[in-house]
Design an enzyme around this catalytic site. Sequence first.
Site, PDB file in Angstrom:
ATOM      1  N   HIS A   1     -62.391 -55.039   2.253  1.00 57.05           N
ATOM      2  CA  HIS A   1     -62.318 -54.598   3.722  1.00 57.05           C
ATOM      3  C   HIS A   1     -62.800 -53.227   3.984  1.00 57.05           C
ATOM      4  O   HIS A   1     -63.131 -52.791   4.866  1.00 57.05           O
ATOM      5  CB  HIS A   1     -61.093 -54.740   4.448  1.00 57.05           C
ATOM      6  CG  HIS A   1     -59.793 -54.037   3.909  1.00 57.05           C
ATOM      7  ND1 HIS A   1     -59.310 -54.305   2.530  1.00 57.05           N
ATOM      8  CD2 HIS A   1     -59.409 -52.928   4.510  1.00 57.05           C
ATOM      9  CE1 HIS A   1     -58.497 -53.099   2.000  1.00 57.05           C
ATOM     10  NE2 HIS A   1     -58.411 -52.338   3.343  1.00 57.05           N
TER      11      HIS A   1
ATOM     12  N   ASP B   1     -49.420 -56.591   2.006  1.00 60.16           N
ATOM     13  CA  ASP B   1     -50.251 -55.418   1.650  1.00 60.16           C
ATOM     14  C   ASP B   1     -49.016 -54.496   1.851  1.00 60.16           C
ATOM     15  O   ASP B   1     -48.225 -54.177   2.974  1.00 60.16           O
ATOM     16  CB  ASP B   1     -51.226 -55.125   2.588  1.00 60.16           C
ATOM     17  CG  ASP B   1     -52.264 -54.227   2.048  1.00 60.16           C
ATOM     18  OD1 ASP B   1     -53.517 -54.519   2.164  1.00 60.16           O
ATOM     19  OD2 ASP B   1     -51.736 -53.221   1.490  1.00 60.16           O
TER      20      ASP B   1
END
Length: 553
Positions: free
Chosen positions: A326, A98
């Site tokens: 998420h 990420d």
Amino acid sequence: MEKHWWQEAVVYQVYPRSFQDTNDDGIGDLNGVTEHLDYIKKLGADVIWLNPIYQSPNDDNGYDIADYEKIMTEFGTMADFNRLLKAAHDKKLKIMMDLVVNHTSDEHHWFVESRKSLTNDYRDYYIWRDPKNDQEPNNWKSAFSGSAWQFDEATGQYYLHLFSKKQPDLNWDNSDVRKSVFDMMHFWLDKGVDGFRMDVINLISKPEGLPDVKTEGQTNLAANGPHVHDYLKEMNDKVLSHYDVMTVGETPDATTRDAIRYTGFDSHELEMVFQFEHMGLDANEDAALGKWSTNSVKLTDLKQVMSKWQIDLNDKAWNSLYWNNHDQPRAVSRFGNDQGKYRALSAKMLGATLHFMQGTPYIYQGEELGMTNAKFKSLDQYRDIESLNAYHEFVDQKQLVSSTQMLKYLQHSSRDNARTPMQWDDTDNAGFTKGIPWLSVNTNYKKINAAQAVNDKQSVFNFYRKMNLLRKQYEIIVYGDYQLLDPDDDQVWAFTRHLGDQDLLVISNFTERTVQRWYDLSQQSNKTELISNYADDENETLRPYECKVYLIQ
Ligand code: TEU
Ligand code: CA
């Protein structure tokens, strides 16, 4: 038609904090991911997207990075990461990291330096402005409530933070910032990582003069700014083009036109983006409340939006396919029916509807189990900064809604719904930890867990596993053109895919009512049923949440 490995891949998103704890501190860690690589391999995924694992004070669960080249203490060590990367590669699993470079943590040494003085070498790494009439430089809002500006006494200026005040925005107009980011990317790519998911990457170029927003509910004017494509082309030229990697940019507010500019086969910027249009279909009618609502999504809206993305990008760019992550509520709670016997049926139906569209599918940890929203009953169960700040803004500061109403909004829309620990088995804390979990485990873990699902032929897990196997068998699933049938049908989503002399017919009933629907293609004798979520398929009606996928050739 161009063909690349990342078009044929299936991605499994791991939120390490909630995946598996191996040292009993109640927080998931990298060794926990290594422990379950065989599970991810069995599911049939090809790539693992890891949410941020870098040194962070965790104001925003790792999206506030204090050192890009060190592993977050709670998650383990660089040796643990190296072991995870090698174990994944040995199992032919790729690792996508990420990349969070729109902002850093305020504890990053660049910011610690930058705030020291107006003349510090790092001053221009961030976006500092003088007060305007003793106020904030403009009316931009943080995504986590309040102003997007924080006043810094030491130098009498404000700094910009589109997210929390501990997440100052980097100044991408400064070539030193771009060079520092590119050097860091080389560090990870030279270790052998296989790509990046890029956090809010379309916010990095802010508009000249930082003008005020004009419409209620809009937080800032940073999306798709004046130089964003220049910076991504520079990133591609100086870094990405030197490796065979996969990239996916997270681009809130991007249109299909923007997406084609970011990910066109000839754009030399990114391979794909996460668009957000289907994530806003249940937003509150009152723009001041934004996403906080208890609204359900209208099927005709969902079909229209997702079909537009299929049609507009076809042959020009490449779609990502996701229902949740998420930041978003659990798919089966938001788009399906998470009650009783319809939960598994609708979770499988949602999986088929998404995975048989054109694009790279992203499976968020637990989606393959049909995990549901946690629907916490009290505020003290929540941990997410966005949820807690929104509660205090709307209930305490602005008295827009009652506490009871806001708790209903949190049950429907809070990011914590997706962040409850992965449900591995029916032992304490669902096998996630022997300690006290950082966020409560969903109370339904004894019924919904991986140990049960892996051995149940009718489970959501084995349905996803079968879809991933079919994807490897039939090229039409990856490359076939998409066409929506019956746009106005508010119960059934039916579409076809076409490649060469083959067609796929995908029919999904989004309701608990049995419906009668005829499709010419399904009358053809030369059809093979590839997959369906009912054990038998003897009739032409569509039972509650029934989905069927036929190959016609
Ligand atoms: O999210 C970007 C983003 O748009 C979020 O504000 C998200 O849309 C919102 O939370 C949904 O309600 C990225 C990360 O995925 C998120 O976890 C981070 O909090 C955010 O950026 C800041 O880094
Ligand atoms: Ca741990």
